[in-house]
Design a protein around this motif. Sequence first.
Motif, PDB file in Angstrom:
ATOM      1  N   PRO A  69       0.845  -1.201   0.000  1.00  0.00           N
ATOM      2  CA  PRO A  69       0.000   0.000   0.000  1.00  0.00           C
ATOM      3  C   PRO A  69       0.880   1.250   0.000  1.00  0.00           C
ATOM      4  CG  PRO A  69      -0.764  -1.574   1.647  1.00  0.00           C
ATOM      5  CD  PRO A  69       0.559  -2.079   1.140  1.00  0.00           C
ATOM      6  N   LEU A  70       0.537   2.217  -0.828  1.00  0.00           N
ATOM      7  CA  LEU A  70       1.343   3.426  -0.939  1.00  0.00           C
ATOM      8  C   LEU A  70       1.434   4.191   0.385  1.00  0.00           C
ATOM      9  CD1 LEU A  70       0.212   4.751  -4.421  1.00  0.00           C
ATOM     10  CD2 LEU A  70       2.339   3.560  -3.845  1.00  0.00           C
ATOM     11  N   GLU A  71       0.400   4.108   1.193  1.00  0.00           N
ATOM     12  CA  GLU A  71       0.380   4.825   2.462  1.00  0.00           C
ATOM     13  C   GLU A  71       1.485   4.337   3.400  1.00  0.00           C
ATOM     14  OE1 GLU A  71      -2.368   3.216   1.172  1.00  0.00           O
ATOM     15  OE2 GLU A  71      -3.095   5.051   0.216  1.00  0.00           O
ATOM     16  N   GLN A  72       1.973   3.112   3.203  1.00  0.00           N
ATOM     17  CA  GLN A  72       3.026   2.563   4.051  1.00  0.00           C
ATOM     18  C   GLN A  72       4.424   3.004   3.609  1.00  0.00           C
ATOM     19  OE1 GLN A  72       2.627  -1.702   4.281  1.00  0.00           O
ATOM     20  NE2 GLN A  72       0.595  -1.589   5.201  1.00  0.00           N
ATOM     21  N   GLN A  73       4.519   3.599   2.442  1.00  0.00           N
ATOM     22  CA  GLN A  73       5.810   4.054   1.928  1.00  0.00           C
ATOM     23  C   GLN A  73       5.659   5.472   1.384  1.00  0.00           C
ATOM     24  OE1 GLN A  73       7.081   1.079  -0.905  1.00  0.00           O
ATOM     25  NE2 GLN A  73       7.939  -0.184   0.720  1.00  0.00           N
ATOM     26  N   PRO A  74       5.892   6.467   2.241  1.00  0.00           N
ATOM     27  CA  PRO A  74       5.667   7.863   1.840  1.00  0.00           C
ATOM     28  C   PRO A  74       6.430   8.281   0.584  1.00  0.00           C
ATOM     29  CG  PRO A  74       5.998   7.719   4.210  1.00  0.00           C
ATOM     30  CD  PRO A  74       6.277   6.354   3.644  1.00  0.00           C
ATOM     31  N   ARG A  76       7.271   6.416  -2.046  1.00  0.00           N
ATOM     32  CA  ARG A  76       6.577   5.865  -3.224  1.00  0.00           C
ATOM     33  C   ARG A  76       5.239   6.567  -3.443  1.00  0.00           C
ATOM     34  NH1 ARG A  76       7.910   0.150  -5.141  1.00  0.00           N
ATOM     35  NH2 ARG A  76      10.043  -0.069  -4.438  1.00  0.00           N
ATOM     36  N   HIS A  77       4.548   6.879  -2.346  1.00  0.00           N
ATOM     37  CA  HIS A  77       3.277   7.587  -2.455  1.00  0.00           C
ATOM     38  C   HIS A  77       3.493   8.949  -3.108  1.00  0.00           C
ATOM     39  CE1 HIS A  77      -0.676   8.974  -0.373  1.00  0.00           C
ATOM     40  NE2 HIS A  77      -0.886   8.563  -1.594  1.00  0.00           N
ATOM     41  N   PHE A  80       4.188   8.404  -6.809  1.00  0.00           N
ATOM     42  CA  PHE A  80       2.949   8.111  -7.529  1.00  0.00           C
ATOM     43  C   PHE A  80       2.144   9.397  -7.768  1.00  0.00           C
ATOM     44  CE2 PHE A  80      -1.627   7.071  -7.447  1.00  0.00           C
ATOM     45  CZ  PHE A  80      -1.694   6.389  -8.646  1.00  0.00           C
ATOM     46  N   ARG A  81       2.062  10.259  -6.778  1.00  0.00           N
ATOM     47  CA  ARG A  81       1.342  11.533  -6.945  1.00  0.00           C
ATOM     48  C   ARG A  81       2.010  12.394  -8.016  1.00  0.00           C
ATOM     49  NH1 ARG A  81      -3.372  10.177  -5.577  1.00  0.00           N
ATOM     50  NH2 ARG A  81      -3.692   9.760  -3.392  1.00  0.00           N
ATOM     51  N   TYR A  94      -3.492   3.237  -8.839  1.00  0.00           N
ATOM     52  CA  TYR A  94      -2.662   2.221  -8.182  1.00  0.00           C
ATOM     53  C   TYR A  94      -3.563   1.312  -7.370  1.00  0.00           C
ATOM     54  CZ  TYR A  94       1.098   0.234  -5.297  1.00  0.00           C
ATOM     55  OH  TYR A  94       1.962  -0.617  -4.669  1.00  0.00           O
TER      56      TYR A  94
END
Length: 142
Positions: A69-74, A76-77, A80-81, A94
């Motif tokens: 989950p992207l929320e677990q890896q700032p 990568r999040h 992605f944004r 995603y």
Amino acid sequence: HNRNAVWVDDTHCTRSCLRPVNLSRQSDHAIARNGVYAITGGLAGLSEPLCQYLIVQKRCKVILLGRTPLEQQPQRHFRFRQWQQQFGMHNLVYQVLSAFSTERMDQAVSAGLTQLNAQQLDGIIHLAGHLEMAPLEAIDIA
């Protein structure tokens, strides 16, 4: 080892299933213009240039499938944004695919199609996993 298996771990062995294809939609191009494609492997490796090609050159929409989950890896999040800003939020989504099963794949793709307001998937590009560098003679097919 089962040569038809596409995913094997300690508890599962999954095989691909054939599904009917509407041949009237087929063209002489491997990538359909205005198509919808899923890319396994999340944000790693070749995902960014492939997204750029699909979205910019072919006007496609993309569902990225990643294990985390992207929320677990700032970081990568944030990346992605950035990609969504670059390629358009309505062109790129995603979905988490933490463990492979045909049921989970169907759920992730269906959720992605809904987010993209699309009806069907035109293809999957598999970029997940990696192959250790070795001479070709040392690589075992099994």
